[in-house]
Design an enzyme around this catalytic site. Structure first.
Site, mmCIF file in Angstrom:
data_model
loop_
_atom_site.group_PDB
_atom_site.id
_atom_site.type_symbol
_atom_site.label_atom_id
_atom_site.label_comp_id
_atom_site.label_asym_id
_atom_site.label_seq_id
_atom_site.Cartn_x
_atom_site.Cartn_y
_atom_site.Cartn_z
ATOM 1 N N ARG A 1 63.300 77.354 -80.759
ATOM 2 C CA ARG A 1 62.663 78.067 -79.638
ATOM 3 C C ARG A 1 63.635 78.289 -78.476
ATOM 4 N NH1 ARG A 1 57.089 78.193 -80.520
ATOM 5 N NH2 ARG A 1 56.167 76.361 -81.479
ATOM 6 N N PHE B 1 61.028 86.654 -91.572
ATOM 7 C CA PHE B 1 60.841 85.584 -90.598
ATOM 8 C C PHE B 1 61.944 85.584 -89.536
ATOM 9 C CE2 PHE B 1 60.605 81.250 -89.040
ATOM 10 C CZ PHE B 1 59.242 81.121 -88.860
ATOM 11 N N GLU C 1 52.220 88.217 -75.776
ATOM 12 C CA GLU C 1 52.468 87.520 -77.054
ATOM 13 C C GLU C 1 53.944 87.657 -77.417
ATOM 14 O OE1 GLU C 1 51.492 85.599 -79.239
ATOM 15 O OE2 GLU C 1 49.371 85.794 -79.762
ATOM 16 N N ASP C 2 54.470 86.667 -78.116
ATOM 17 C CA ASP C 2 55.836 86.770 -78.612
ATOM 18 C C ASP C 2 55.894 87.641 -79.861
ATOM 19 O OD1 ASP C 2 54.249 84.804 -79.777
ATOM 20 O OD2 ASP C 2 55.943 83.600 -80.445
ATOM 21 N N ASP D 1 51.955 89.370 -86.142
ATOM 22 C CA ASP D 1 52.318 89.422 -87.561
ATOM 23 C C ASP D 1 51.098 89.963 -88.317
ATOM 24 O OD1 ASP D 1 52.574 88.322 -90.290
ATOM 25 O OD2 ASP D 1 54.299 87.237 -89.566
HETATM 26 P P1 IMP Z 1 49.509 86.360 -86.692
HETATM 27 O O1 IMP Z 1 49.835 86.412 -88.175
HETATM 28 O O2 IMP Z 1 49.662 87.721 -86.048
HETATM 29 O O3 IMP Z 1 48.151 85.785 -86.464
HETATM 30 O O4 IMP Z 1 50.578 85.420 -86.033
HETATM 31 C C1 IMP Z 1 50.348 84.045 -85.967
HETATM 32 C C2 IMP Z 1 51.490 83.282 -85.379
HETATM 33 O O5 IMP Z 1 52.431 83.074 -86.406
HETATM 34 C C3 IMP Z 1 52.299 83.914 -84.251
HETATM 35 O O6 IMP Z 1 51.730 83.758 -82.984
HETATM 36 C C4 IMP Z 1 53.581 83.114 -84.372
HETATM 37 O O7 IMP Z 1 53.440 81.874 -83.711
HETATM 38 C C5 IMP Z 1 53.686 82.884 -85.850
HETATM 39 N N1 IMP Z 1 54.643 83.806 -86.487
HETATM 40 C C6 IMP Z 1 54.391 84.932 -87.178
HETATM 41 N N2 IMP Z 1 55.532 85.490 -87.634
HETATM 42 C C7 IMP Z 1 56.539 84.678 -87.205
HETATM 43 C C8 IMP Z 1 57.979 84.720 -87.335
HETATM 44 O O8 IMP Z 1 58.593 85.618 -87.945
HETATM 45 N N3 IMP Z 1 58.651 83.705 -86.743
HETATM 46 C C9 IMP Z 1 58.056 82.697 -86.064
HETATM 47 N N4 IMP Z 1 56.729 82.629 -85.915
HETATM 48 C C10 IMP Z 1 55.973 83.615 -86.466
#
Ligand code: IMP
Length: 176
Positions: free
Chosen positions: A166, A153, A100-101, A104
């Site tokens: 990206r 962010f 995963e990148d 969050d």
């Molecule tokens: P989750 O909140 O862990 O489910 O993350 C959901 C998705 O939100 C991630 O896979 C990213 O694509 C996107 N995301 C969360 N935080 C960031 C950020 O700081 N920058 C860009 N994308 C984000």
């Protein structure tokens, strides 16, 4: 400083630090799975750049597939249905490493792990380049983390702001 759409961003993790961290993560994965076969699952879109660089450091007998989470509304009895597109492989008995990148809230990785568990792999390890511990509310903490970062962010190195940014080769943080 750079501008993407209506927001300003400043450099947060330079390219060289990302490269060094990726080598560390690769070494950790190589040691952990020494002499074992591994299936890597790279979660699109954000992890394409991270996965590409990380995989060059891996010396294991391995495969890589690219998957994408999709949530859609099912029938009234099934509510929201999650699907992992691209998960064509039978993962039964396999060592799976999810790439995963960013994690969050952790809700996405929880859904992904649940869908992979349905295929009875031997083990699932999650590896994320970035982790926001203060935002995390999930069940599955990442097993391997590149950088723990504050709850702000970020863009670049695969991560987007409204699909832009990206392509940036480093990670930038929003400037409030
Ligand atoms: P989750 O909140 O862990 O489910 O993350 C959901 C998705 O939100 C991630 O896979 C990213 O694509 C996107 N995301 C969360 N935080 C960031 C950020 O700081 N920058 C860009 N994308 C984000």
């Amino acid at each position: 400083m750079i501008q993407i759409l209506d927001k300003k961003f400043e450099i947060f993790i330079p390219r060289q630090e990302i490269d060094e961290k990726i080598k560390e993560l690769g070494n950790a994965i190589n040691s952990k799975f020494h002499n074992q076969e591994v299936v890597f699952l790279s979660v699109l879109n954000g992890s394409f750049m991270f996965s590409s660089d990380l995989m060059k450091t891996i010396n294991l007998d391995c495969e890589i597939s690219f998957v994408k989470m999709k949530s859609y509304r099912g029938t009234s009895s099934t509510g929201n249905v999650d699907e992992l597109i691209g998960l064509g492989k039978n993962l039964e008995g396999k060592q799976v490493v999810i790439l995963e990148d960013i994690i969050d809230s952790g809700l996405t990785i929880d859904k992904i792990i649940k869908l992979i568990e349905d295929q009875n792999p031997a083990n699932i390890l999650s590896c994320t380049l970035l982790f926001k511990p203060d935002a995390f509310q999930g069940l599955n903490k990442p097993d391997l983390v590149g950088f723990n970062i504050p709850n702000a962010f970020v863009v670049g190195y695969g991560l987007d702001y409204d699909e832009k940014g990206r392509n940036l080769d480093a990670i930038y943080q929003i400037k409030e």
